[in-house]
Design a protein around this motif. Sequence first.
Motif, PDB file in Angstrom:
ATOM      1  N   ILE A  27       0.827  -1.204   0.000  1.00 43.65           N
ATOM      2  CA  ILE A  27       0.000   0.000   0.000  1.00 43.65           C
ATOM      3  C   ILE A  27       0.863   1.256   0.000  1.00 43.65           C
ATOM      4  O   ILE A  27       0.590   2.220  -0.722  1.00 43.65           O
ATOM      5  CB  ILE A  27      -0.957  -0.016   1.211  1.00 43.65           C
ATOM      6  CG1 ILE A  27      -2.013  -1.109   1.012  1.00 43.65           C
ATOM      7  CG2 ILE A  27      -1.617   1.346   1.418  1.00 43.65           C
ATOM      8  CD1 ILE A  27      -2.839  -1.410   2.248  1.00 43.65           C
ATOM      9  N   THR A  28       1.929   1.234   0.780  1.00 43.51           N
ATOM     10  CA  THR A  28       2.825   2.392   0.829  1.00 43.51           C
ATOM     11  C   THR A  28       3.403   2.689  -0.546  1.00 43.51           C
ATOM     12  O   THR A  28       3.453   3.865  -0.973  1.00 43.51           O
ATOM     13  CB  THR A  28       3.947   2.151   1.853  1.00 43.51           C
ATOM     14  OG1 THR A  28       3.366   2.020   3.161  1.00 43.51           O
ATOM     15  CG2 THR A  28       4.944   3.297   1.856  1.00 43.51           C
ATOM     16  N   ARG A  29       3.841   1.652  -1.249  1.00 40.16           N
ATOM     17  CA  ARG A  29       4.385   1.873  -2.599  1.00 40.16           C
ATOM     18  C   ARG A  29       3.327   2.477  -3.519  1.00 40.16           C
ATOM     19  O   ARG A  29       3.618   3.384  -4.314  1.00 40.16           O
ATOM     20  CB  ARG A  29       4.903   0.559  -3.182  1.00 40.16           C
ATOM     21  CG  ARG A  29       6.240   0.113  -2.613  1.00 40.16           C
ATOM     22  CD  ARG A  29       6.840  -1.003  -3.435  1.00 40.16           C
ATOM     23  NE  ARG A  29       6.053  -2.227  -3.348  1.00 40.16           N
ATOM     24  CZ  ARG A  29       6.242  -3.175  -2.434  1.00 40.16           C
ATOM     25  NH1 ARG A  29       7.188  -3.022  -1.519  1.00 40.16           N
ATOM     26  NH2 ARG A  29       5.489  -4.252  -2.407  1.00 40.16           N
ATOM     27  N   LEU A  30       2.110   1.994  -3.424  1.00 36.18           N
ATOM     28  CA  LEU A  30       1.055   2.460  -4.316  1.00 36.18           C
ATOM     29  C   LEU A  30       0.667   3.907  -4.034  1.00 36.18           C
ATOM     30  O   LEU A  30       0.489   4.708  -4.955  1.00 36.18           O
ATOM     31  CB  LEU A  30      -0.173   1.555  -4.188  1.00 36.18           C
ATOM     32  CG  LEU A  30      -0.006   0.122  -4.698  1.00 36.18           C
ATOM     33  CD1 LEU A  30      -1.197  -0.730  -4.285  1.00 36.18           C
ATOM     34  CD2 LEU A  30       0.162   0.103  -6.205  1.00 36.18           C
ATOM     35  N   VAL A  31       0.526   4.259  -2.759  1.00 31.22           N
ATOM     36  CA  VAL A  31       0.019   5.604  -2.437  1.00 31.22           C
ATOM     37  C   VAL A  31       1.088   6.678  -2.555  1.00 31.22           C
ATOM     38  O   VAL A  31       0.763   7.867  -2.574  1.00 31.22           O
ATOM     39  CB  VAL A  31      -0.629   5.645  -1.033  1.00 31.22           C
ATOM     40  CG1 VAL A  31      -1.773   4.650  -0.942  1.00 31.22           C
ATOM     41  CG2 VAL A  31       0.391   5.415   0.075  1.00 31.22           C
ATOM     42  N   THR A  32       2.349   6.277  -2.650  1.00 32.38           N
ATOM     43  CA  THR A  32       3.427   7.262  -2.829  1.00 32.38           C
ATOM     44  C   THR A  32       3.967   7.241  -4.261  1.00 32.38           C
ATOM     45  O   THR A  32       5.030   7.791  -4.531  1.00 32.38           O
ATOM     46  CB  THR A  32       4.584   6.987  -1.838  1.00 32.38           C
ATOM     47  OG1 THR A  32       5.064   5.644  -2.012  1.00 32.38           O
ATOM     48  CG2 THR A  32       4.117   7.177  -0.399  1.00 32.38           C
ATOM     49  N   SER A  33       3.199   6.641  -5.163  1.00 29.66           N
ATOM     50  CA  SER A  33       3.675   6.490  -6.545  1.00 29.66           C
ATOM     51  C   SER A  33       3.515   7.756  -7.382  1.00 29.66           C
ATOM     52  O   SER A  33       4.053   7.845  -8.483  1.00 29.66           O
ATOM     53  CB  SER A  33       2.933   5.335  -7.232  1.00 29.66           C
ATOM     54  OG  SER A  33       1.536   5.593  -7.274  1.00 29.66           O
ATOM     55  N   GLY A  34       2.772   8.728  -6.883  1.00 33.85           N
ATOM     56  CA  GLY A  34       2.590   9.977  -7.622  1.00 33.85           C
ATOM     57  C   GLY A  34       1.948  11.031  -6.751  1.00 33.85           C
ATOM     58  O   GLY A  34       1.242  10.702  -5.789  1.00 33.85           O
TER      59      GLY A  34
END
Length: 246
Positions: A27-34
């Motif tokens: 989730i962290t990777r996804l929500v900080t992707s942009g």
Amino acid sequence: MTGRSAEPLPDTGHHLHLTYRACRENITRLVTSGPSVAELPVPACPGWSVRDLVGHLVVVCRMAVEEDPGEISEPPPPPPGIPVSELVSTWAELESDLAGVLPRADWLRRRILPLDALSHELDLRSALGMPPPGRPPALADALDLAVMGFTLSLDGHGLPALRVRTPDRVWTVGEGEPAATLRGGSREVFRALTGRRTVRQIGELSWSAPSDRWLPAFTWGPFTPPTRTVEEAAPSGPAPGLHSRN
């Protein structure tokens, strides 16, 4: 779930912590992707943005770490306006403390954490138009707990027993001989049991008898089938109206 057809999965704090951590990292990777991800809506959680979803996960994790006596399955609303970068940093700090908390937590609190995190990871992936993970580590435990909750709902509605079958496991849900079998992929059954599939989509799973009789049991705890499609289901089983044998 009676346990006659499916033994409960191992319930160890270390194992559940690792599956929860995997969801948090994804989730962290996804929500900080942009930079614009935080404000996107999450259809599976009406009224929530991605920021709200992460804020909810932080609240639930904090309740577990601080051993809050409140009902963890009904947490307070997520805090508004906090930057996602701050939320994920706080979440990582809280999650690092879970190792010392989970072994002494009650079994339901231990099991709810990965169910909640996986549910929202899948919500998030759907909102971002990204495919679900192939075999998420949390799925087996999360599905097992969802079946337990579904069992209580089925019993509460006075419905006949049901066999739930996925490629990996089989559960006998309820008392007595199952009157029908519900088949589906593990993720599809999980999403159906946790309020992410409409009544129509639930009926399009593979049922050995018409699904209508058991539909009331799909409303339980915080979960209710949505009135509109929030996520497309993976193809599963025969076409609607064609019932396979038990």
